[in-house]
Design a protein around this motif. Structure first.
Motif, PDB file in Angstrom:
ATOM      1  N   ASN A 142       0.805  -1.215   0.000  1.00  0.00           N
ATOM      2  CA  ASN A 142       0.000   0.000   0.000  1.00  0.00           C
ATOM      3  C   ASN A 142       0.842   1.272   0.000  1.00  0.00           C
ATOM      4  N   LEU A 143       2.133   1.151  -0.341  1.00  0.00           N
ATOM      5  CA  LEU A 143       2.999   2.314  -0.306  1.00  0.00           C
ATOM      6  C   LEU A 143       2.634   3.324  -1.398  1.00  0.00           C
ATOM      7  N   TRP A 144       1.935   2.866  -2.430  1.00  0.00           N
ATOM      8  CA  TRP A 144       1.515   3.791  -3.487  1.00  0.00           C
ATOM      9  C   TRP A 144       0.652   4.914  -2.915  1.00  0.00           C
ATOM     10  N   GLU A 145      -0.088   4.610  -1.833  1.00  0.00           N
ATOM     11  CA  GLU A 145      -0.958   5.618  -1.230  1.00  0.00           C
ATOM     12  C   GLU A 145      -0.160   6.820  -0.727  1.00  0.00           C
ATOM     13  N   GLU A 146       1.096   6.573  -0.345  1.00  0.00           N
ATOM     14  CA  GLU A 146       1.916   7.650   0.191  1.00  0.00           C
ATOM     15  C   GLU A 146       2.499   8.535  -0.909  1.00  0.00           C
ATOM     16  N   LEU A 147       2.227   8.193  -2.177  1.00  0.00           N
ATOM     17  CA  LEU A 147       2.741   8.973  -3.301  1.00  0.00           C
ATOM     18  C   LEU A 147       1.652   9.826  -3.942  1.00  0.00           C
ATOM     19  N   TRP A 148       0.477   9.854  -3.295  1.00  0.00           N
ATOM     20  CA  TRP A 148      -0.643  10.625  -3.826  1.00  0.00           C
ATOM     21  C   TRP A 148      -1.207  11.551  -2.747  1.00  0.00           C
ATOM     22  N   VAL A 149      -1.720  12.702  -3.181  1.00  0.00           N
ATOM     23  CA  VAL A 149      -2.524  13.586  -2.335  1.00  0.00           C
ATOM     24  C   VAL A 149      -3.903  13.632  -2.972  1.00  0.00           C
ATOM     25  N   GLY A 150      -4.840  12.879  -2.424  1.00  0.00           N
ATOM     26  CA  GLY A 150      -6.153  12.786  -3.057  1.00  0.00           C
ATOM     27  C   GLY A 150      -6.020  12.159  -4.428  1.00  0.00           C
ATOM     28  N   ALA A 151      -6.423  12.919  -5.449  1.00  0.00           N
ATOM     29  CA  ALA A 151      -6.359  12.408  -6.827  1.00  0.00           C
ATOM     30  C   ALA A 151      -5.138  12.943  -7.569  1.00  0.00           C
ATOM     31  N   LYS A 152      -4.210  13.588  -6.861  1.00  0.00           N
ATOM     32  CA  LYS A 152      -3.036  14.165  -7.521  1.00  0.00           C
ATOM     33  C   LYS A 152      -1.754  13.505  -7.017  1.00  0.00           C
ATOM     34  N   PRO A 153      -0.805  13.250  -7.920  1.00  0.00           N
ATOM     35  CA  PRO A 153       0.485  12.712  -7.482  1.00  0.00           C
ATOM     36  C   PRO A 153       1.218  13.722  -6.614  1.00  0.00           C
ATOM     37  N   LYS A 154       1.947  13.216  -5.624  1.00  0.00           N
ATOM     38  CA  LYS A 154       2.761  14.105  -4.813  1.00  0.00           C
ATOM     39  C   LYS A 154       3.981  14.553  -5.618  1.00  0.00           C
ATOM     40  N   LYS A 155       4.712  15.486  -5.052  1.00  0.00           N
ATOM     41  CA  LYS A 155       5.926  15.951  -5.710  1.00  0.00           C
ATOM     42  C   LYS A 155       6.918  14.808  -5.871  1.00  0.00           C
ATOM     43  N   GLU A 156       7.811  14.971  -6.839  1.00  0.00           N
ATOM     44  CA  GLU A 156       8.861  13.979  -7.079  1.00  0.00           C
ATOM     45  C   GLU A 156       9.673  13.734  -5.813  1.00  0.00           C
ATOM     46  N   ARG A 157       9.792  14.777  -5.015  1.00  0.00           N
ATOM     47  CA  ARG A 157      10.562  14.702  -3.780  1.00  0.00           C
ATOM     48  C   ARG A 157      10.017  13.646  -2.832  1.00  0.00           C
ATOM     49  N   ALA A 158       8.702  13.439  -2.825  1.00  0.00           N
ATOM     50  CA  ALA A 158       8.090  12.479  -1.901  1.00  0.00           C
ATOM     51  C   ALA A 158       8.590  11.062  -2.167  1.00  0.00           C
ATOM     52  N   SER A 159       8.567  10.633  -3.430  1.00  0.00           N
ATOM     53  CA  SER A 159       9.023   9.282  -3.756  1.00  0.00           C
ATOM     54  C   SER A 159      10.513   9.138  -3.481  1.00  0.00           C
ATOM     55  N   GLN A 160      11.286  10.200  -3.715  1.00  0.00           N
ATOM     56  CA  GLN A 160      12.725  10.147  -3.462  1.00  0.00           C
ATOM     57  C   GLN A 160      13.020   9.994  -1.975  1.00  0.00           C
ATOM     58  N   LEU A 161      12.271  10.718  -1.147  1.00  0.00           N
ATOM     59  CA  LEU A 161      12.486  10.642   0.297  1.00  0.00           C
ATOM     60  C   LEU A 161      12.173   9.254   0.837  1.00  0.00           C
ATOM     61  N   ILE A 162      11.042   8.688   0.387  1.00  0.00           N
ATOM     62  CA  ILE A 162      10.646   7.371   0.883  1.00  0.00           C
ATOM     63  C   ILE A 162      11.618   6.304   0.387  1.00  0.00           C
ATOM     64  N   TYR A 163      12.017   6.406  -0.890  1.00  0.00           N
ATOM     65  CA  TYR A 163      13.003   5.453  -1.396  1.00  0.00           C
ATOM     66  C   TYR A 163      14.304   5.575  -0.621  1.00  0.00           C
ATOM     67  N   TYR A 164      14.713   6.789  -0.326  1.00  0.00           N
ATOM     68  CA  TYR A 164      15.964   6.987   0.411  1.00  0.00           C
ATOM     69  C   TYR A 164      15.899   6.328   1.790  1.00  0.00           C
ATOM     70  N   ALA A 165      14.743   6.429   2.446  1.00  0.00           N
ATOM     71  CA  ALA A 165      14.603   5.808   3.775  1.00  0.00           C
ATOM     72  C   ALA A 165      14.813   4.300   3.680  1.00  0.00           C
ATOM     73  N   ILE A 166      14.234   3.702   2.631  1.00  0.00           N
ATOM     74  CA  ILE A 166      14.396   2.259   2.438  1.00  0.00           C
ATOM     75  C   ILE A 166      15.849   1.933   2.082  1.00  0.00           C
ATOM     76  N   ALA A 167      16.397   2.659   1.096  1.00  0.00           N
ATOM     77  CA  ALA A 167      17.750   2.369   0.616  1.00  0.00           C
ATOM     78  C   ALA A 167      18.790   2.605   1.705  1.00  0.00           C
ATOM     79  N   ASP A 168      18.597   3.644   2.518  1.00  0.00           N
ATOM     80  CA  ASP A 168      19.567   3.946   3.564  1.00  0.00           C
ATOM     81  C   ASP A 168      19.608   2.829   4.601  1.00  0.00           C
ATOM     82  N   ALA A 169      18.416   2.363   5.012  1.00  0.00           N
ATOM     83  CA  ALA A 169      18.377   1.259   5.968  1.00  0.00           C
ATOM     84  C   ALA A 169      18.978  -0.006   5.358  1.00  0.00           C
TER      85      ALA A 169
END
Length: 408
Positions: A269-296
């Motif tokens: 369900n991580l796709w939900e964290e890449l959307w605000v309602g019916a609009k995609p979040k900024k590119e920065r959002a996916s980068q931040l979440i990926y970084y959290a995973i990759a860093d760990a």
């Protein structure tokens, strides 16, 4: 009006000047006044500067009304308050209608004023006993203007275009340490070089613009905090990596970090964290979440990761490394962005600057990828046919999905 104007002070120019009302609307009380709510008009030279720059832009062939929000970037004396007041004046009737509807629904007393289309509005009584109407501004249409606060982000995004970057360097000439004003002027001249240059610059600005409601977590900060606190299972792989083997082994690690992110987005369900309602979040959002995973992941496997590492050719999204020579770069783009340019030019430029042949290009697909994927795949195939090393392409399906219980 500017589009059909042939010279300053002709009839269309004067009509444009009349429309460009920069006075501060006192009804919404968003100014910086002390004892008074009444606004004041900006100097005439500011209005003329905006008209001249606007004319310069439309002459290039650009017609996107978002050009107005760039005026704070192009003109030193134009700030967010000027743009805000101008915008408020344009949409004042709509704001009055929204205010009237909101107050009726919530039982706020309304009064009749000689204002606009005759909307009933709440009142404000000043220290002298005078009644003035109040216009409310919905919070969801208030947004940050990065032109004032995050100019460096816009500069960085625009400079990713080789043509604009070369033009900026040409305008700066032999200046060793250019000031912010000198860099602004150089980028202004570069952005107004042609319609294509301006369109790319405007796209870079839009990528850094948007309202931010912490309740909607538009940049994914709260989700990022949760990931950092709890992590994801499977970060330590059963088969150990031998980083002494060099870049090829690091590529394997990096692919596993991307696969981990991809799996949680597409199957979880991580796709939900890449959307605000019916609009995609900024590119920065996916980068931040990926970084959290990759860093760990990198911490669990003793690998170094550097977000936005600048190797001399601008900041790459992620650089993975073990020692000095073994480097792997990852560039992440949302599907609505400059995908083809990012793959064909940008990532290759970063690889050259980082002195590495290893790169992965990740596309976050929100459903608006169109023909871009076919184009970058074609570019990759052509490079492979020539015997050249071509960066791998990974597409992550971030489109909105049904809940797990409703999926077949």
């Amino acid at each position: 009006m500017l589009n059909i104007s042939k010279a300053e002070n002709d009839a269309p120019w004067k009509a444009a000047r009349r429309q460009l009302d920069l006075s501060e609307p006192p009804e919404n009380g968003l100014g910086y006044g002390g004892s008074s709510r009444s606004g004041s008009s900006r100097p005439e030279d500011i209005r003329e500067a905006i008209l001249r720059t606007g004319k310069e832009i439309v002459t290039l062939g650009a017609s996107d009304p978002e050009m107005i929000s760039l005026m704070g970037f192009f003109e030193e004396d134009v700030g967010p308050d000027t743009i805000s007041d101008m915008t408020t004046t344009v949409i004042i009737e709509d704001l009055a209608a929204i205010t009237e509807g909101f107050c009726k629904t919530n039982g706020v007393p309304l009064f009749s004023f000689d204002f606009g289309a005759g909307h009933m509005l709440p009142k404000f009584v000043d220290a002298k006993g005078r009644l003035t109407p109040i216009i409310l501004v919905p919070r969801d249409i208030v947004r940050d203007l990065p032109i004032a606060n995050d100019w460096s982000d816009i500069e960085r995004a625009a400079m990713e275009n080789a043509r604009i970057r070369d033009r900026v360097n040409k305008f700066l000439g032999g200046i060793i340490r250019p000031t912010v004003i000198e860099r602004k002027n150089a980028l202004r001249n570069a952005a107004l070089g042609s319609s294509a240059d301006f369109d790319f610059f405007l796209a870079a600005v839009k990528a850094n613009v948007g309202n931010y409601d912490p309740n909607l977590d538009a940049l994914g900060y709260y989700r990022l905090k949760e990931i950092v606190a709890h992590g994801f299972p499977g970060l330590k792989q059963p088969t150990p990596y031998d980083l002494k083997l060099g870049a090829n082994e690091i590529v394997r690690v990096v692919k596993d970090t991307i696969d981990q992110f991809k799996r949680h987005v597409e199957a979880g369900n991580l796709w939900e964290e890449l959307w605000v309602g019916a609009k995609p979040k900024k590119e920065r959002a996916s980068q931040l979440i990926y970084y959290a995973i990759a860093d760990a992941f990198c911490k669990a496997n003793d690998l170094d990761i550097s977000p936005e590492a600048n190797m001399g050719g601008g900041p790459i999204d992620f650089k993975f490394s073990s020692g000095y020579e073994a480097r792997v770069l990852v560039e992440m783009k949302r599907s609505g962005g400059t995908v083809v340019h990012g793959y064909e030019k940008q990532l290759e430029f970063y690889k050259t600057a980082a002195q590495t042949e290893f790169g992965l290009f990740v596309v976050i697909d929100y459903g608006d990828l169109g023909n871009k994927l076919n184009e970058i795949r074609r570019i990759r195939e052509e490079r492979l046919k020539k015997g050249e090393r071509a960066s791998e392409i990974v597409v992550i399906d971030a489109t909105r999905k049904a809940s797990a219980s409703k999926r077949k």
